[in-house]
Design an enzyme around this catalytic site. Structure first.
Site, PDB file in Angstrom:
ATOM      1  N   GLY A  52       0.771  -1.246   0.000  1.00 41.07           N
ATOM      2  CA  GLY A  52       0.000   0.000   0.000  1.00 41.07           C
ATOM      3  C   GLY A  52       0.795   1.284   0.000  1.00 41.07           C
ATOM      4  N   ASP A 112      -4.839   2.578  11.242  1.00 45.77           N
ATOM      5  CA  ASP A 112      -6.263   2.445  11.578  1.00 45.77           C
ATOM      6  C   ASP A 112      -6.362   2.063  13.060  1.00 45.77           C
ATOM      7  OD1 ASP A 112      -9.005   2.077  11.279  1.00 45.77           O
ATOM      8  OD2 ASP A 112      -8.830   0.114  10.341  1.00 45.77           O
ATOM      9  N   PHE A 161     -13.728   3.458   4.773  1.00 49.47           N
ATOM     10  CA  PHE A 161     -12.781   2.636   4.029  1.00 49.47           C
ATOM     11  C   PHE A 161     -12.376   3.383   2.756  1.00 49.47           C
ATOM     12  CE2 PHE A 161     -11.315  -0.690   1.183  1.00 49.47           C
ATOM     13  CZ  PHE A 161     -10.425  -1.347   2.021  1.00 49.47           C
TER      14      PHE A 161
HETATM   15  P1  5GP Z   1      -4.209  -1.230  11.436  1.00 48.88           P
HETATM   16  O1  5GP Z   1      -3.328  -2.365  11.872  1.00 48.88           O
HETATM   17  O2  5GP Z   1      -3.695   0.120  11.874  1.00 48.88           O
HETATM   18  O3  5GP Z   1      -5.631  -1.456  11.852  1.00 48.88           O
HETATM   19  O4  5GP Z   1      -4.305  -1.273   9.876  1.00 48.88           O
HETATM   20  C1  5GP Z   1      -3.274  -0.959   9.061  1.00 48.88           C
HETATM   21  C2  5GP Z   1      -3.470  -1.599   7.706  1.00 48.88           C
HETATM   22  O5  5GP Z   1      -4.846  -1.898   7.442  1.00 48.88           O
HETATM   23  C3  5GP Z   1      -3.026  -0.660   6.617  1.00 48.88           C
HETATM   24  O6  5GP Z   1      -1.681  -0.824   6.310  1.00 48.88           O
HETATM   25  C4  5GP Z   1      -3.924  -1.062   5.470  1.00 48.88           C
HETATM   26  O7  5GP Z   1      -3.338  -2.129   4.765  1.00 48.88           O
HETATM   27  C5  5GP Z   1      -5.174  -1.562   6.118  1.00 48.88           C
HETATM   28  N1  5GP Z   1      -6.248  -0.532   6.140  1.00 48.88           N
HETATM   29  C6  5GP Z   1      -6.764   0.100   7.213  1.00 48.88           C
HETATM   30  N2  5GP Z   1      -7.731   0.959   6.857  1.00 48.88           N
HETATM   31  C7  5GP Z   1      -7.831   0.872   5.503  1.00 48.88           C
HETATM   32  C8  5GP Z   1      -8.631   1.557   4.530  1.00 48.88           C
HETATM   33  O8  5GP Z   1      -9.494   2.423   4.801  1.00 48.88           O
HETATM   34  N3  5GP Z   1      -8.424   1.199   3.243  1.00 48.88           N
HETATM   35  C9  5GP Z   1      -7.516   0.265   2.862  1.00 48.88           C
HETATM   36  N4  5GP Z   1      -7.418   0.007   1.553  1.00 48.88           N
HETATM   37  N5  5GP Z   1      -6.738  -0.385   3.749  1.00 48.88           N
HETATM   38  C10 5GP Z   1      -6.885  -0.075   5.063  1.00 48.88           C
END
Ligand code: 5GP
Length: 187
Positions: A52, A112, A161
Protein backbone atom coordinates in the site's frame (compact mmCIF):
# COMPACT_ATOMS: atom_id res chain seq x y z
CA UNK A 1 -14.40 15.23 -9.31
CA UNK A 2 -16.99 12.62 -10.15
CA UNK A 3 -17.78 9.37 -8.39
CA UNK A 4 -16.18 6.29 -9.98
CA UNK A 5 -18.79 3.57 -10.54
CA UNK A 6 -17.54 0.06 -11.37
CA UNK A 7 -19.69 -3.05 -11.82
CA UNK A 8 -17.61 -5.98 -10.55
CA UNK A 9 -18.52 -9.56 -9.67
CA UNK A 10 -22.26 -8.90 -9.49
CA UNK A 11 -21.96 -5.78 -7.35
CA UNK A 12 -21.46 -2.11 -8.02
CA UNK A 13 -18.40 -0.55 -6.40
CA UNK A 14 -18.52 3.20 -5.89
CA UNK A 15 -15.58 5.43 -5.08
CA UNK A 16 -16.26 8.97 -3.98
CA UNK A 17 -13.17 11.22 -4.28
CA UNK A 18 -11.97 12.53 -0.92
CA UNK A 19 -8.40 13.78 -1.51
CA UNK A 20 -7.53 14.84 -5.05
CA UNK A 21 -4.13 14.26 -6.65
CA UNK A 22 -2.97 17.89 -6.27
CA UNK A 23 -3.86 17.97 -2.58
CA UNK A 24 -1.97 14.72 -1.98
CA UNK A 25 1.09 15.87 -3.93
CA UNK A 26 1.23 19.20 -2.09
CA UNK A 27 1.13 17.46 1.29
CA UNK A 28 3.72 14.86 0.28
CA UNK A 29 6.03 17.70 -0.74
CA UNK A 30 5.57 19.34 2.68
CA UNK A 31 6.31 16.07 4.46
CA UNK A 32 9.46 15.60 2.36
CA UNK A 33 10.69 19.08 3.27
CA UNK A 34 10.03 18.49 6.97
CA UNK A 35 11.83 15.12 6.90
CA UNK A 36 14.77 16.70 5.05
CA UNK A 37 15.10 19.31 7.82
CA UNK A 38 14.68 16.84 10.67
CA UNK A 39 17.27 14.36 9.34
CA UNK A 40 19.79 16.86 7.92
CA UNK A 41 23.32 15.42 8.04
CA UNK A 42 22.09 11.89 8.74
CA UNK A 43 21.75 8.75 6.62
CA UNK A 44 18.06 7.95 6.58
CA UNK A 45 16.55 4.61 5.50
CA UNK A 46 12.92 4.68 4.43
CA UNK A 47 11.26 1.34 5.12
CA UNK A 48 8.08 1.17 3.09
CA UNK A 49 5.38 -1.34 3.98
CA UNK A 50 4.25 -3.33 0.92
CA UNK A 51 2.15 -2.94 -1.03
CA UNK A 52 0.00 0.00 0.00
CA UNK A 53 2.73 2.54 0.71
CA UNK A 54 4.82 1.99 -2.42
CA UNK A 55 3.30 4.88 -4.38
CA UNK A 56 3.46 7.21 -1.38
CA UNK A 57 7.10 6.25 -0.73
CA UNK A 58 8.08 6.75 -4.38
CA UNK A 59 6.65 10.27 -4.33
CA UNK A 60 7.91 11.09 -0.82
CA UNK A 61 11.53 10.14 -1.46
CA UNK A 62 11.67 12.47 -4.46
CA UNK A 63 10.93 15.33 -2.05
CA UNK A 64 13.56 14.33 0.51
CA UNK A 65 16.80 16.21 0.01
CA UNK A 66 19.35 14.04 1.84
CA UNK A 67 22.46 12.68 0.12
CA UNK A 68 22.47 9.56 2.32
CA UNK A 69 18.86 8.58 1.65
CA UNK A 70 18.02 4.95 0.84
CA UNK A 71 14.89 2.84 0.83
CA UNK A 72 13.91 -0.71 1.61
CA UNK A 73 10.66 -2.67 1.71
CA UNK A 74 8.93 -5.18 3.90
CA UNK A 75 5.65 -7.01 3.69
CA UNK A 76 3.06 -7.30 6.44
CA UNK A 77 -0.30 -8.91 6.16
CA UNK A 78 -3.29 -7.78 8.15
CA UNK A 79 -6.23 -7.38 5.80
CA UNK A 80 -6.89 -9.86 2.98
CA UNK A 81 -9.98 -8.74 1.10
CA UNK A 82 -12.04 -7.57 4.07
CA UNK A 83 -12.64 -3.98 5.00
CA UNK A 84 -12.22 -4.42 8.75
CA UNK A 85 -8.95 -5.03 10.56
CA UNK A 86 -8.30 -8.63 11.61
CA UNK A 87 -5.78 -7.55 14.25
CA UNK A 88 -3.52 -10.42 13.20
CA UNK A 89 -0.21 -9.16 11.81
CA UNK A 90 2.40 -11.30 10.08
CA UNK A 91 5.75 -10.48 8.44
CA UNK A 92 5.47 -11.81 4.88
CA UNK A 93 8.79 -10.45 3.55
CA UNK A 94 11.70 -8.71 5.23
CA UNK A 95 14.03 -5.80 4.45
CA UNK A 96 17.06 -6.64 2.32
CA UNK A 97 19.69 -4.80 4.41
CA UNK A 98 20.64 -4.67 8.08
CA UNK A 99 19.01 -1.85 10.07
CA UNK A 100 21.56 -1.97 12.91
CA UNK A 101 22.64 1.58 13.88
CA UNK A 102 20.54 3.08 11.05
CA UNK A 103 17.96 5.86 11.30
CA UNK A 104 14.77 4.17 10.14
CA UNK A 105 11.62 5.94 8.96
CA UNK A 106 8.75 3.51 8.45
CA UNK A 107 6.55 4.64 5.55
CA UNK A 108 2.96 3.44 5.92
CA UNK A 109 -0.18 4.08 3.87
CA UNK A 110 -2.73 4.21 6.68
CA UNK A 111 -2.88 3.70 10.44
CA UNK A 112 -6.26 2.44 11.58
CA UNK A 113 -6.31 0.37 14.81
CA UNK A 114 -2.55 0.88 15.25
CA UNK A 115 -1.96 -2.88 15.63
CA UNK A 116 0.17 -3.16 12.49
CA UNK A 117 2.47 -0.31 13.48
CA UNK A 118 2.71 -1.57 17.06
CA UNK A 119 3.87 -4.93 15.74
CA UNK A 120 6.40 -3.33 13.38
CA UNK A 121 7.81 -0.95 16.01
CA UNK A 122 8.35 -3.88 18.39
CA UNK A 123 9.89 -5.96 15.61
CA UNK A 124 12.25 -3.14 14.53
CA UNK A 125 13.31 -2.38 18.12
CA UNK A 126 14.77 -5.91 18.45
CA UNK A 127 17.15 -5.16 15.55
CA UNK A 128 18.99 -2.30 17.31
CA UNK A 129 18.49 0.57 14.84
CA UNK A 130 19.77 4.04 15.84
CA UNK A 131 16.19 5.35 15.72
CA UNK A 132 12.74 4.39 14.41
CA UNK A 133 10.00 6.83 13.48
CA UNK A 134 6.75 6.48 11.54
CA UNK A 135 5.48 8.47 8.58
CA UNK A 136 1.92 7.62 7.59
CA UNK A 137 0.00 9.15 4.74
CA UNK A 138 -3.36 8.66 6.45
CA UNK A 139 -4.53 8.30 10.04
CA UNK A 140 -7.99 7.10 11.12
CA UNK A 141 -7.96 7.94 14.84
CA UNK A 142 -11.56 6.78 15.42
CA UNK A 143 -10.50 3.12 15.32
CA UNK A 144 -7.44 3.34 17.55
CA UNK A 145 -6.95 0.22 19.69
CA UNK A 146 -3.34 0.84 20.65
CA UNK A 147 -1.54 4.16 20.73
CA UNK A 148 1.60 4.35 18.60
CA UNK A 149 3.57 7.58 18.15
CA UNK A 150 3.01 8.86 14.60
CA UNK A 151 5.82 11.29 13.84
CA UNK A 152 4.61 12.43 10.42
CA UNK A 153 0.96 12.33 9.31
CA UNK A 154 -0.22 13.32 5.85
CA UNK A 155 -3.95 13.55 6.51
CA UNK A 156 -6.25 12.65 9.40
CA UNK A 157 -9.46 11.16 8.01
CA UNK A 158 -12.84 9.95 9.24
CA UNK A 159 -13.64 6.30 9.85
CA UNK A 160 -14.35 5.26 6.25
CA UNK A 161 -12.78 2.64 4.03
CA UNK A 162 -10.58 4.37 1.45
CA UNK A 163 -8.82 3.25 -1.73
CA UNK A 164 -6.48 4.78 -4.30
CA UNK A 165 -2.91 6.15 -4.30
CA UNK A 166 -1.58 2.71 -3.36
CA UNK A 167 -4.49 1.63 -1.14
CA UNK A 168 -6.47 -1.32 -2.43
CA UNK A 169 -9.72 -3.14 -2.18
CA UNK A 170 -9.01 -6.79 -2.96
CA UNK A 171 -5.80 -5.73 -4.76
CA UNK A 172 -7.64 -3.29 -7.03
CA UNK A 173 -7.77 0.53 -7.25
CA UNK A 174 -4.14 1.07 -6.16
CA UNK A 175 -3.45 2.95 -9.40
CA UNK A 176 -5.90 5.79 -8.79
CA UNK A 177 -4.02 9.10 -8.45
CA UNK A 178 -6.52 10.27 -5.82
CA UNK A 179 -7.97 8.77 -2.62
CA UNK A 180 -11.67 8.03 -2.35
CA UNK A 181 -14.15 6.43 0.01
CA UNK A 182 -15.59 3.12 -1.10
CA UNK A 183 -19.15 1.85 -0.92
CA UNK A 184 -21.08 -1.04 -2.49
CA UNK A 185 -24.49 -1.56 -4.06
CA UNK A 186 -26.20 -4.63 -5.45
CA UNK A 187 -26.09 -4.71 -9.24
P1 5GP B 1 -4.21 -1.23 11.44
O1 5GP B 1 -3.33 -2.36 11.87
O2 5GP B 1 -3.70 0.12 11.87
O3 5GP B 1 -5.63 -1.46 11.85
O4 5GP B 1 -4.31 -1.27 9.88
C1 5GP B 1 -3.27 -0.96 9.06
C2 5GP B 1 -3.47 -1.60 7.71
O5 5GP B 1 -4.85 -1.90 7.44
C3 5GP B 1 -3.03 -0.66 6.62
O6 5GP B 1 -1.68 -0.82 6.31
C4 5GP B 1 -3.92 -1.06 5.47
O7 5GP B 1 -3.34 -2.13 4.76
C5 5GP B 1 -5.17 -1.56 6.12
N1 5GP B 1 -6.25 -0.53 6.14
C6 5GP B 1 -6.76 0.10 7.21
N2 5GP B 1 -7.73 0.96 6.86
C7 5GP B 1 -7.83 0.87 5.50
C8 5GP B 1 -8.63 1.56 4.53
O8 5GP B 1 -9.49 2.42 4.80
N3 5GP B 1 -8.42 1.20 3.24
C9 5GP B 1 -7.52 0.26 2.86
N4 5GP B 1 -7.42 0.01 1.55
N5 5GP B 1 -6.74 -0.38 3.75
C10 5GP B 1 -6.88 -0.07 5.06
Amino acid sequence: MRELVTPYNGRIEKIRPMLDADTIQARVKELGAQISRDYAGRELVLVAVLKGSVIFCADLMRHIDLPGLSCDFLGLSSYGSRTVSSGVVRLTSDVSCSVVDKDILIVEDIVDTGLTMQYLLENMATRRPASVKICTLLHKPANEQVHVPLDYIGFTIANEFVVGYGLDYDERYRQLPYIGTMSFEDA
